[in-house]
Design an enzyme around this catalytic site. Structure first.
Site, PDB file in Angstrom:
ATOM      1  CE  LYS A  48      -3.020  -2.367   3.225  1.00  0.00           C
ATOM      2  NZ  LYS A  48      -2.889  -2.675   4.676  1.00  0.00           N
ATOM      3  N   GLY A  49       2.092   1.132   0.478  1.00  0.00           N
ATOM      4  CA  GLY A  49       2.906   2.324   0.754  1.00  0.00           C
ATOM      5  C   GLY A  49       3.088   3.263  -0.429  1.00  0.00           C
ATOM      6  CD  GLU A 104       7.729  -1.229  -3.206  1.00  0.00           C
ATOM      7  OE1 GLU A 104       7.169  -0.355  -2.528  1.00  0.00           O
ATOM      8  OE2 GLU A 104       7.727  -2.427  -2.904  1.00  0.00           O
ATOM      9  CG  ASP A 105       6.604   2.520   0.136  1.00  0.00           C
ATOM     10  OD1 ASP A 105       7.112   1.496  -0.380  1.00  0.00           O
ATOM     11  OD2 ASP A 105       6.052   2.497   1.238  1.00  0.00           O
ATOM     12  CG  ASP A 108      14.709  -1.535   4.587  1.00  0.00           C
ATOM     13  OD1 ASP A 108      15.924  -1.522   4.805  1.00  0.00           O
ATOM     14  OD2 ASP A 108      13.883  -1.548   5.503  1.00  0.00           O
ATOM     15  CE  LYS A 136      14.867   3.253   6.313  1.00  0.00           C
ATOM     16  NZ  LYS A 136      14.220   2.385   7.303  1.00  0.00           N
ATOM     17  CG  ASP A 165       2.519   1.140   7.544  1.00  0.00           C
ATOM     18  OD1 ASP A 165       3.463   0.875   6.756  1.00  0.00           O
ATOM     19  OD2 ASP A 165       2.001   0.288   8.284  1.00  0.00           O
ATOM     20  NE  ARG A 171      -0.622   2.249   5.010  1.00  0.00           N
ATOM     21  CZ  ARG A 171       0.402   1.443   4.711  1.00  0.00           C
ATOM     22  NH1 ARG A 171       1.416   1.901   4.014  1.00  0.00           N
ATOM     23  NH2 ARG A 171       0.415   0.191   5.124  1.00  0.00           N
TER      24      ARG A 171
END
Ligand code: PRP
Length: 186
Positions: A48-49, A104-105, A108, A136, A165, A171
């Site tokens: 969802k991000g 994508e948000d 990582d 990141k 989130d 969010r």
């Protein structure tokens, strides 16, 4: 800031402002418009991000693109490094021969995107690129993952807002902030 005053109190600091986000998203939209000139890419939102980033980004791309959505879930952190990702909602349309941009948000460890990329290559996409709002890099365990478009390189901090989130909250913050450790119990 006023309407979200209560949740802003849970932040240690603001990392990226909504104005900075808007500027970068506009730039990225222009870049993608130029890079895909004459093509009709499929923009794939990873729920969802990425939902907020996705909705802003596609409006900055001046091409006859199509959209699709995918929901995935990583197994627990121990197995996450194995690279297995569960598909909760698959794409609606076939991507055979299509130019796909995965949106994508955050990247990582890179495990999720590495898996997704291989899966979509296997389905016969003509090309696949990755667009990420945040990267990141300090946390990366997939060293050769190519992230084609990145808006912001960020430090290894717990970030929320603009789609990201903690326990499904935050969010809706227009900015991206570092969550105060007192919220997640450190
Ligand atoms: C986040 C993000 C990526 C993944 C990145 O999703 O959207 O899918 O983690 O992590 P990795 O590079 O270590 O694989 P999350 O599980 O937070 O789900 P959400 O987008 O629904 O919030």
């Amino acid at each position: 800031m006023e309407q979200n005053a209560a949740i802003y109190q849970d932040l240690e600091r603001i990392l990226v402002t909504k104005e900075e986000i808007a500027t970068k998203v506009k730039e990225l939209g222009k870049r993608i418009t130029d890079d895909y000139s004459g093509k009709e890419p499929v923009l794939v939102c990873i729920l969802k991000g990425a939902a907020l980033f996705f909705s802003d980004l596609i409006r900055e791309i001046d091409l006859p693109l199509t959209t699709d959505f995918m929901a995935i879930s990583s197994y627990g952190s121990a197995t996450k490094t194995s690279g297995v990702v569960r598909v909760l909602k698959d794409l609606d349309r076939d991507i055979l021969g299509k130019d796909v941009i995965i949106v994508e948000d955050i990247v990582d460890t890179g495990v999720t995107l590495n898996y997704l990329r291989s899966m979509l290559v296997h389905r016969g996409a003509a090309s696949i690129r990755i667009a990420a709002l945040l990267d990141k890099t300090a946390r990366r365990i997939v060293p050769d993952l190519q992230v084609d478009y990145v808006c912001f390189d960020i430090p290894d901090a717990f970030v929320v807002g603009y789609g990201l989130d903690y326990d499904q909250k935050y969010r809706n913050l227009p900015d991206i902030g570092v969550l105060s450790p007192k919220i997640y119990g450190e």
